[in-house]
Design a protein around this motif. Structure first.
Motif, PDB file in Angstrom:
ATOM      1  N   LEU A 169     -31.030  33.868  -1.741  1.00 43.36           N
ATOM      2  CA  LEU A 169     -30.753  34.776  -2.830  1.00 43.36           C
ATOM      3  C   LEU A 169     -30.688  34.396  -4.279  1.00 43.36           C
ATOM      4  CD1 LEU A 169     -28.650  37.892  -1.433  1.00 43.36           C
ATOM      5  CD2 LEU A 169     -31.194  37.838  -1.794  1.00 43.36           C
ATOM      6  N   LYS A 170     -29.585  33.219  -4.294  1.00 42.01           N
ATOM      7  CA  LYS A 170     -29.625  32.452  -5.337  1.00 42.01           C
ATOM      8  C   LYS A 170     -31.045  31.759  -5.912  1.00 42.01           C
ATOM      9  CE  LYS A 170     -26.506  29.426  -5.604  1.00 42.01           C
ATOM     10  NZ  LYS A 170     -25.529  28.518  -5.281  1.00 42.01           N
ATOM     11  N   GLY A 171     -32.108  31.274  -4.863  1.00 41.39           N
ATOM     12  CA  GLY A 171     -33.087  30.599  -5.372  1.00 41.39           C
ATOM     13  C   GLY A 171     -34.458  31.736  -5.466  1.00 41.39           C
ATOM     14  N   SER A 172     -34.279  32.852  -4.901  1.00 39.44           N
ATOM     15  CA  SER A 172     -35.429  33.625  -4.785  1.00 39.44           C
ATOM     16  C   SER A 172     -35.057  35.204  -4.822  1.00 39.44           C
ATOM     17  CB  SER A 172     -36.099  33.463  -3.445  1.00 39.44           C
ATOM     18  OG  SER A 172     -36.408  32.164  -3.081  1.00 39.44           O
ATOM     19  N   TRP A 173     -34.035  35.462  -5.673  1.00 39.95           N
ATOM     20  CA  TRP A 173     -33.589  36.892  -5.677  1.00 39.95           C
ATOM     21  C   TRP A 173     -34.689  37.819  -6.076  1.00 39.95           C
ATOM     22  CZ3 TRP A 173     -31.210  40.822  -4.573  1.00 39.95           C
ATOM     23  CH2 TRP A 173     -30.983  42.006  -5.404  1.00 39.95           C
ATOM     24  N   ARG A 174     -35.520  37.397  -7.089  1.00 40.34           N
ATOM     25  CA  ARG A 174     -36.488  38.369  -7.701  1.00 40.34           C
ATOM     26  C   ARG A 174     -37.518  38.425  -6.952  1.00 40.34           C
ATOM     27  NH1 ARG A 174     -36.013  39.646 -13.061  1.00 40.34           N
ATOM     28  NH2 ARG A 174     -34.435  38.607 -14.511  1.00 40.34           N
ATOM     29  N   THR A 175     -37.904  37.386  -6.256  1.00 40.34           N
ATOM     30  CA  THR A 175     -39.090  37.494  -5.142  1.00 40.34           C
ATOM     31  C   THR A 175     -38.712  38.401  -4.185  1.00 40.34           C
ATOM     32  OG1 THR A 175     -39.738  35.510  -5.826  1.00 40.34           O
ATOM     33  CG2 THR A 175     -40.804  36.213  -3.893  1.00 40.34           C
ATOM     34  N   LEU A 176     -37.852  38.292  -3.539  1.00 35.54           N
ATOM     35  CA  LEU A 176     -37.222  38.986  -2.201  1.00 35.54           C
ATOM     36  C   LEU A 176     -37.066  40.543  -2.665  1.00 35.54           C
ATOM     37  CD1 LEU A 176     -34.841  36.564  -0.822  1.00 35.54           C
ATOM     38  CD2 LEU A 176     -36.884  37.274   0.317  1.00 35.54           C
ATOM     39  N   ARG A 177     -36.310  40.739  -3.931  1.00 39.29           N
ATOM     40  CA  ARG A 177     -36.162  42.082  -4.481  1.00 39.29           C
ATOM     41  C   ARG A 177     -37.330  42.783  -4.334  1.00 39.29           C
ATOM     42  NH1 ARG A 177     -34.611  42.432 -10.640  1.00 39.29           N
ATOM     43  NH2 ARG A 177     -36.757  42.016 -10.699  1.00 39.29           N
ATOM     44  N   ASP A 178     -38.270  42.137  -5.237  1.00 38.48           N
ATOM     45  CA  ASP A 178     -39.679  42.852  -5.530  1.00 38.48           C
ATOM     46  C   ASP A 178     -40.390  42.886  -3.999  1.00 38.48           C
ATOM     47  OD1 ASP A 178     -39.025  42.759  -8.077  1.00 38.48           O
ATOM     48  OD2 ASP A 178     -40.494  41.071  -8.536  1.00 38.48           O
TER      49      ASP A 178
END
Length: 430
Positions: free
Chosen positions: A209-218
């Motif tokens: 989540l620290k490195g890919s929060w936006r990608t995973l959220r989207d």
């Protein structure tokens, strides 16, 4: 040096990403070695705090979770490695989490009604109060699998190493702490295992989540999730069956020994199995996970993929031969020295299974080639063959009421099947 060697070395270098393969394997293997080293160091203490019967019953619980956890995401977690874009991979990750949640809820309902019958069949009535933890462990395993392959996709193998060490420290300290305090019970062992799994999953999730929060959220967009699940539906329709059959065949000895014999014998088998599969846990799984990421990249380049497979096979043979010989020759004596005289029987089991371990070690990492090439139907056929041979071996051996015959037949059929599986994977890779 022959004239062809520089050319071969150049091909190998390009196949393994100029050392990336070796470095990534070392990252994973380093974490596994440290994590398993912690487990191994505390094992003599744990084996003196808990009885073989208690360890055997806990192993039945872990077997139940392990069988179901393989299909908790319907194997879509493997598909996270394959898309060209992180956005599409995030859709697969989101879909996997949703599937894991639904399956965990369904498992809770089934165990609520069928739990007493299951524990009666396995002769483990003392396990009944803890069955509610099975769906909990399953859901945690589902999140772990998603985060595991998400971090592998982004080549953050160092995160996986850290998570392994944290999990081992958590499990080991909980086991010893509860045992020393006079709570050397089945519940303590199960709770320790849940705590370690939660720690493992938590570390991977936080890092992802620290490195890919936006990608995973989207990635949580239902239309895109459904499109991704449809695109990689072979994982659910075919590979999930292969995974389930494989997990069932792996856990079959624990469940059938529990039914045929006693929890004490299950405990002996659990410890011997942990020791003989240690090379696979320490190194083989690391090689397999990194090789999966590399094979997914090279699947459109047969020449480089073939070279990678050949090199991996040679490394596996070199690393697995010595441990197998040591266990086969001196397993009884080693177990007596390390774990105490109460565990000599487990050492005899390790001697019987030592040769099987070598063939398992060389074949398992190569088996990851099938999902990387989206040839899941081949893997499914092989897993069915493995399951049928194991059922036959355990049934024939169990009818004799002699555990040595059970393990001897198990080991012999395993050598033949895993040897054949290795050859088949080499053939597929040309």
């Amino acid at each position: 040096m022959t004239a062809s060697q520089p050319e071969t070395e150049t091909l190998v270098e390009s196949s393994f990403g100029k050392g990336d393969f070796a470095r990534n394997v070392l990252k994973l293997a380093g974490g596994a070695v440290l994590a398993q080293g912690i487990t191994f160091l505390v094992a003599p203490v744990v084996s003196r705090l808990y009885t073989p019967a208690t360890i055997g019953t806990q192993n039945v619980f872990v077997s139940l979770v392990s069988i179901l956890s393989v299909i908790i995401c319907l194997r879509y977690e493997y598909a996270i490695m394959l898309p060209d874009t992180d956005r599409e991979a995030a859709n697969i990750a989101a879909g996997s989490i949703l599937i894991a949640s639904l399956i965990s809820i369904a498992t809770a309902v089934i165990l609520f009604w069928g739990g007493p019958g299951l524990t009666s069949l396995l002769k483990t009535p003392e396990l009944l109060p803890y069955l509610w933890l099975v769906p909990v462990g399953l859901w945690i395993q589902g999140i772990f699998r998603v985060m595991n392959y998400w971090n592998s996709r982004s080549k953050h193998f160092g995160r996986l190493s850290v998570a392994q060490v944290v999990a081992s420290l958590t499990t080991s300290s909980a086991q010893i702490g509860m045992g020393v305090s006079g709570q050397a019970t089945i519940g303590s062992l199960i709770g320790s295992w849940i705590a370690g799994t939660t720690a493992y999953t938590g570390v991977l999730t936080i890092q992802a989540l620290k490195g890919s929060w936006r990608t995973l959220r989207d990635g949580f967009r239902l239309p895109y999730i459904l499109a991704g699940l449809k695109r990689y539906q072979k994982f659910a329709l075919i590979d999930s069956w292969g995974g389930f059959v494989n997990a069932l065949s792996w856990q079959l000895p624990t469940l059938m020994l529990s039914s045929f014999f006693s929890q004490t014998i299950v405990g002996y088998y659990a410890l011997s199995n942990r020791v003989i599969t240690m090379p696979l846990t320490l190194i083989g799984n690391a090689i397999g996970q990194v090789f999966f990421q590399r094979a997914a990249e090279l699947r459109q380049d047969p020449a480089k993929l073939s070279t990678s497979v050949r090199m991996v096979f040679r490394v596996l043979v070199a690393l697995g031969l010595l441990p197998a010989l040591v266990l086969t020759i001196a397993g009884k004596e080693l177990f007596m020295i390390v774990f105490g005289s109460n565990w000599i029987e487990a050492g005899i089991y390790a001697q019987i299974l030592g040769l099987w371990m070598f063939f398992l070690f060389t074949s398992s990492p190569l088996g990851i080639l099938m999902p990387a090439l989206e040839r899941q139907e081949i893997a499914l056929i092989m897993q069915v063959v493995i399951l049928l041979t194991r059922i036959a071996a355990l049934t024939i051996g169990g009818a004799t009421h002699n555990v040595y015959i059970v393990l001897g037949i198990w080991s012999g059929t395993g050598v033949l099947v895993y040897g054949g599986w290795t050859l088949w994977n080499m053939k597929i890779a040309q």
